[in-house]
Motif scaffolding. Structure first.
Motif, PDB file in Angstrom:
ATOM      1  N   UNK A   1       0.865  -1.175   0.000  1.00 31.98           N
ATOM      2  CA  UNK A   1       0.000   0.000   0.000  1.00 31.98           C
ATOM      3  C   UNK A   1       0.902   1.226   0.000  1.00 31.98           C
ATOM      4  N   UNK A   2       0.723   2.086  -1.000  1.00 30.31           N
ATOM      5  CA  UNK A   2       1.613   3.245  -1.116  1.00 30.31           C
ATOM      6  C   UNK A   2       0.830   4.497  -1.475  1.00 30.31           C
ATOM      7  N   UNK A   3       1.415   5.645  -1.144  1.00 28.53           N
ATOM      8  CA  UNK A   3       0.834   6.937  -1.502  1.00 28.53           C
ATOM      9  C   UNK A   3       1.327   7.308  -2.894  1.00 28.53           C
ATOM     10  N   UNK A   4       0.396   7.683  -3.785  1.00 27.63           N
ATOM     11  CA  UNK A   4       0.776   7.961  -5.175  1.00 27.63           C
ATOM     12  C   UNK A   4       0.391   9.378  -5.600  1.00 27.63           C
ATOM     13  N   UNK A   5      -0.170  10.156  -4.705  1.00 30.23           N
ATOM     14  CA  UNK A   5      -0.584  11.519  -5.013  1.00 30.23           C
ATOM     15  C   UNK A   5      -1.207  12.142  -3.780  1.00 30.23           C
ATOM     16  N   UNK A   6      -1.687  13.369  -3.908  1.00 30.20           N
ATOM     17  CA  UNK A   6      -2.305  14.035  -2.770  1.00 30.20           C
ATOM     18  C   UNK A   6      -3.614  13.350  -2.426  1.00 30.20           C
ATOM     19  N   UNK A   7      -3.638  12.688  -1.249  1.00 28.28           N
ATOM     20  CA  UNK A   7      -4.787  11.924  -0.775  1.00 28.28           C
ATOM     21  C   UNK A   7      -5.172  10.797  -1.735  1.00 28.28           C
ATOM     22  N   UNK A   8      -4.199  10.298  -2.490  1.00 30.23           N
ATOM     23  CA  UNK A   8      -4.428   9.167  -3.381  1.00 30.23           C
ATOM     24  C   UNK A   8      -3.475   8.025  -3.020  1.00 30.23           C
TER      25      UNK A   8
ATOM     26  N   UNK B   1     -10.493   9.411   2.403  1.00 33.08           N
ATOM     27  CA  UNK B   1     -11.861   9.828   2.622  1.00 33.08           C
ATOM     28  C   UNK B   1     -11.967  11.126   3.420  1.00 33.08           C
ATOM     29  N   UNK B   2     -11.070  11.316   4.379  1.00 29.74           N
ATOM     30  CA  UNK B   2     -11.156  12.489   5.251  1.00 29.74           C
ATOM     31  C   UNK B   2     -10.242  13.632   4.835  1.00 29.74           C
ATOM     32  N   UNK B   3      -9.231  13.318   4.002  1.00 31.87           N
ATOM     33  CA  UNK B   3      -8.225  14.310   3.598  1.00 31.87           C
ATOM     34  C   UNK B   3      -7.581  14.949   4.821  1.00 31.87           C
ATOM     35  N   UNK B   4      -7.294  14.087   5.806  1.00 35.91           N
ATOM     36  CA  UNK B   4      -6.590  14.465   7.037  1.00 35.91           C
ATOM     37  C   UNK B   4      -5.581  13.361   7.323  1.00 35.91           C
TER      38      UNK B   4
END
Length: 803
Positions: A277-284, A355-358
């Motif tokens: 599981x990795x972060x690929x963009x802003x809140x993505x 979902x929360x962008x936090x």
């Protein structure tokens, strides 16, 4: 073979006929070779087997229908009335229906005695269980061959979604399971009667039948035989391109399994994969699963993956969607609990942040644990009591089935109340959109554009059309379609919301069927939604009720002059809370939910919330509370959230979250109610539509215990059994499928046995006993349309009131 092909072409070609082919006489058995329940059971002593079309293209059903001898049906009905045999009241006592699918392993056999037998798997039973239809001796071998070939071609059409004329001999071979033995059925026990073995045929006739069979059955002519290994199993789709990641949130090894539609089970694909599981963009965020020799899958981390963690089996089950909308269900099995916990935290962090962008680090430890608990397949603390009560509940259900009236009939009415019948589908361009169930006077109200249909609940659980309010218009004469409705003041009034006038509400006098008042609530604060003052206020003369804006909670009193908001009871927030729904208890405690996903619990209006439950991230679109305040039920698009509001330890032990704040030592226990990922995949495989629940409801009644939950998604109604949920059972819900989308649904007041359902152009009351366990058959089988044209309602049919 040429003759059989011509026959099947002729049979398939006449689309005006529902039935394609029939074996007119035989006996139906359920054979359990491996079960302690008994070897075999005679289901129908005398029955007919038919292959029918459904309302859906390329879908066919095998139907076995019981036949009665003269006077037998009346005699059995009298006996059932004496001994309370609940089974005789069940919806399928006269008919068994099976979706013709490759997974049935449908085949036939001619026995030594010349007896022809059809057999297929019982997909909802134990391993090895079979249904067997033993044909009567009068059925000739060519009839058997034609029936089997038609069944095979129906399976071909379902699998490949194209006409059977395109099938080659090789194509049809994969549906041939004739090398699988069929155990002999014997009527050891029967709920109806005992079988009498027919006398054996003379040897000459046996030889003649055997020769005729060899000559006419085309699929017996070939030496090759399909085996279980040749069944076309579900295969993994190509993996999507992996975007470049900036941060890895979780990376663990596991086994990878894929849910196989034909067998109805998860099948091992790779013994060792890496799940990242990795972060690929802003809140993505992205989930990638990689094996030693291939990329298995990659997809964004979104709510639709429907994640379920089960620490008992060290498994994580989720859904995967391809670009064409196809749905698959995958399972990862980890080596130990620590590995699964690490992966769970990484995945839940990704899902929560999206979902929360936090950032996941902002909530407290208790709030993060609340989120993790909600996504864990755990048993709630009331399970012990639930298990004790479960046997009692099953007895109650049987008793209730005896009381179900089985003579429900269809009701139709015209929008102008003329003597002419209406068509099932109206031509006004509107569809049914909302449902309000009466508490006081046994009425249901269905909103359709600017019209409202009124239905009476009869004592024998029928719906009977009462009247039609043909024009909903403001006191000034302007027509409008209500956005939301609520019964009020002993069910004599209805409060209506007009989307074009967000600062006002309207009162309709139901006796006169017209809007008589416009209530201006406030000049600046709009009404987003509203709720009763108390759970059962609509049964009383209570005039006040609750209103919500996006950031305010207030009381509305229609008796005030000027604006109707009670200023002293206003609780307004400076932040954008995005309130979405509210519900109240019998004592007047208030639960308020938001589009952010959090829930506030108040004991009084105008004061701070006693408790606030963290957001899981998904918007809450519906909220309900049990009358005693013990249970809170929130509806999100892809799941329900059940929360136990009772504090079981700590300084506030015995208090509800409405009365005292949850302490750190007594956090609430959430339960995320979801459909099994494999069922979700099958839902979407059949409907090509994403999961989208309607607002869920508890059963409701003064002094009634909460026993059931009802909601719907697409054409499926789903009901959860509370005791099974609390006990952590793996089969807590049952379903019923319609041929149209369910627009609204709710329990009849004072009962959890009858459900009122609004379809686009119909209103039904259906007995909950007609719901079925979710199997491939019950999910895929589309019911026949129940409109008045050519319709024949049997005893097991529900009320159908086109509106």
């Amino acid at each position: 073979m040429f003759m059989l092909r011509n026959v099947t072409k002729y049979l398939f070609g006449d689309t005006s006929k529902e039935s394609i082919v029939e074996i007119p006489q035989g006996q139906l058995y359920l054979v359990r070779p491996l079960s302690p329940k008994g070897y075999s059971e005679l289901i129908f002593k005398d029955a007919a087997a038919t292959i029918r079309r459904t309302g859906q293209e390329y879908q066919y059903q095998l139907v076995v229908q019981r036949a009665y001898e003269e006077g037998e049906e009346e005699l059995l009905a009298e006996e059932d009335g004496d001994d309370g045999d609940a089974e005789a009241q069940s919806a399928d006592k006269d008919e068994k229906t099976f979706l013709l699918d490759q997974g049935l392993h449908f085949r036939s056999e001619i026995r030594d005695g010349g007896e022809a037998v059809f057999a297929w798997r019982d997909l909802s039973g134990d391993p090895g269980d079979l249904y067997e239809f033993v044909c009567d001796r009068s059925v000739q071998a060519p009839e058997v061959g034609t029936f089997e070939l038609v069944a095979i071609k129906c399976q071909y059409e379902r699998k490949f979604r194209k006409p059977q004329e395109a099938a080659t001999e090789k194509d049809l071979q994969q549906f041939n399971f004739t090398d699988q033995t069929i155990p002999s059925a014997s009527a050891v026990s029967s709920p109806i009667t005992k079988a009498i073995d027919p006398p054996p045929k003379p040897k000459a006739i046996e030889d003649s039948l055997a020769k005729q069979t060899q000559k006419d059955l085309s699929l017996r002519d070939t030496k090759s035989r399909a085996s279980d290994k040749e069944v076309t199993h579900t295969t993994a789709p190509p993996s999507a391109m992996t975007p470049k990641g900036s941060e890895v949130l979780a990376k663990e090894r596991a086994e990878l399994h894929l849910f196989d539609f034909p067998s109805g089970s998860f099948m091992l694909q790779d013994q060792s994969v890496v799940a990242t599981v990795s972060e690929v963009g802003k809140w993505e965020y992205w989930l990638q699963i990689t094996g030693a020799g291939r990329e298995w899958l990659g997809q964004p981390v979104v709510a639709d993956i429907n994640p379920v963690f089960n620490f008992e089996y060290l498994s994580f089950i989720f859904n995967h969607y391809t670009e064409d909308g196809s749905a698959y269900s995958w399972l990862l099995r980890f080596k130990d609990q620590e590995t699964e916990e690490r992966f769970q935290e990484g995945l839940m962090r990704a899902l929560w942040e999206r979902l929360n962008e936090i950032k996941w680090t902002k909530p407290t430890d208790d709030e993060r644990q609340y989120v993790l608990d909600a996504f864990q397949d755990l048993t709630m603390e009331d399970a012990e009591n639930a298990a004790k009560d479960e046997e009692e509940e099953e007895e109650e259900e049987e008793e209730d089935e005896e009381d179900q009236n089985d003579s429900q009939r269809a009701e139709e009415y015209d929008s102008d109340e003329s003597a002419d019948d209406v068509v099932t589908k109206a031509d006004d361009g509107n569809t049914n959109s909302q449902l309000a169930v009466g508490y006081k006077h046994d009425r249901s109200f269905v909103v359709r554009g600017s019209k409202i249909g009124v239905f009476k609940h009869t004592p024998n659980n029928n719906l009977e059309f009462s009247t039609n309010i043909s024009k909903v218009e403001t006191p000034g004469g302007k027509l409008f379609s209500p956005k939301k409705v609520m019964l009020h003041s002993e069910d004599t009034d209805m409060i209506l919301q007009n989307e074009a006038n967000p600062n006002s509400l309207y009162r309709m006098d139901l006796e006169y069927g017209k809007v008589v008042d416009e209530w201006k609530v406030h000049d600046d604060i709009p009404v987003k939604t509203f709720a009763p003052e108390k759970k059962f206020s609509q049964m009383t003369g209570e005039q006040t009720f609750l209103g919500l804006s996006h950031n305010a909670l207030y009381r509305v009193d229609p008796r005030l002059s000027g604006n109707k908001m009670v200023e002293s009871d206003l609780k307004q927030y400076t932040s954008k809370n995005a309130f979405s729904s509210a519900a109240t208890t019998e004592q007047g405690y208030i639960a308020v939910a938001s589009d952010k996903g959090d829930i506030r619990m108040f004991d009084k209006l105008g004061l701070r919330a006693k408790s606030q439950l963290p957001a899981l991230g998904d918007p809450i679109i519906g909220l309900d509370v049990s009358a005693d305040g013990r249970w809170v039920l929130a509806t999100c698009r892809t799941f329900l959230l059940l929360i136990d509001a009772l504090q079981k330890d700590g300084k506030n032990e015995g208090k509800l979250g409405f009365e005292k704040p949850f302490g750190k030592d007594s956090k609430p226990q959430p339960k995320r109610l979801t459909l099994q990922p494999s069922h979700v995949a099958q839902f979407q495989h059949e409907t090509k539509a994403a999961l989208a629940f309607t607002p869920a409801h508890f059963n409701t009644g003064v002094d009634d215990k909460v026993t059931s939950i009802i909601t719907a998604t697409g054409p499926f109604i789903v009901t959860w059994n509370m005791k099974k949920v609390l006990a952590g059972r793996k089969d807590p819900y049952t379903i019923k499928r319609y041929d149209q989308e369910v627009k609204a649904d709710d329990f009849k007041y004072g009962s959890d046995r009858n459900v009122i359902v609004a379809l686009p152009n119909e209103v039904n009351m259906v007995a909950k006993q007609s719901f079925k366990k979710p199997t491939r058959e019950s999910i895929a089988a589309t019911p026949r349309a129940s409109g008045r044209f050519g319709s024949r309602l049997r005893k097991s049919d529900v009320v159908n009131s086109p509106y």
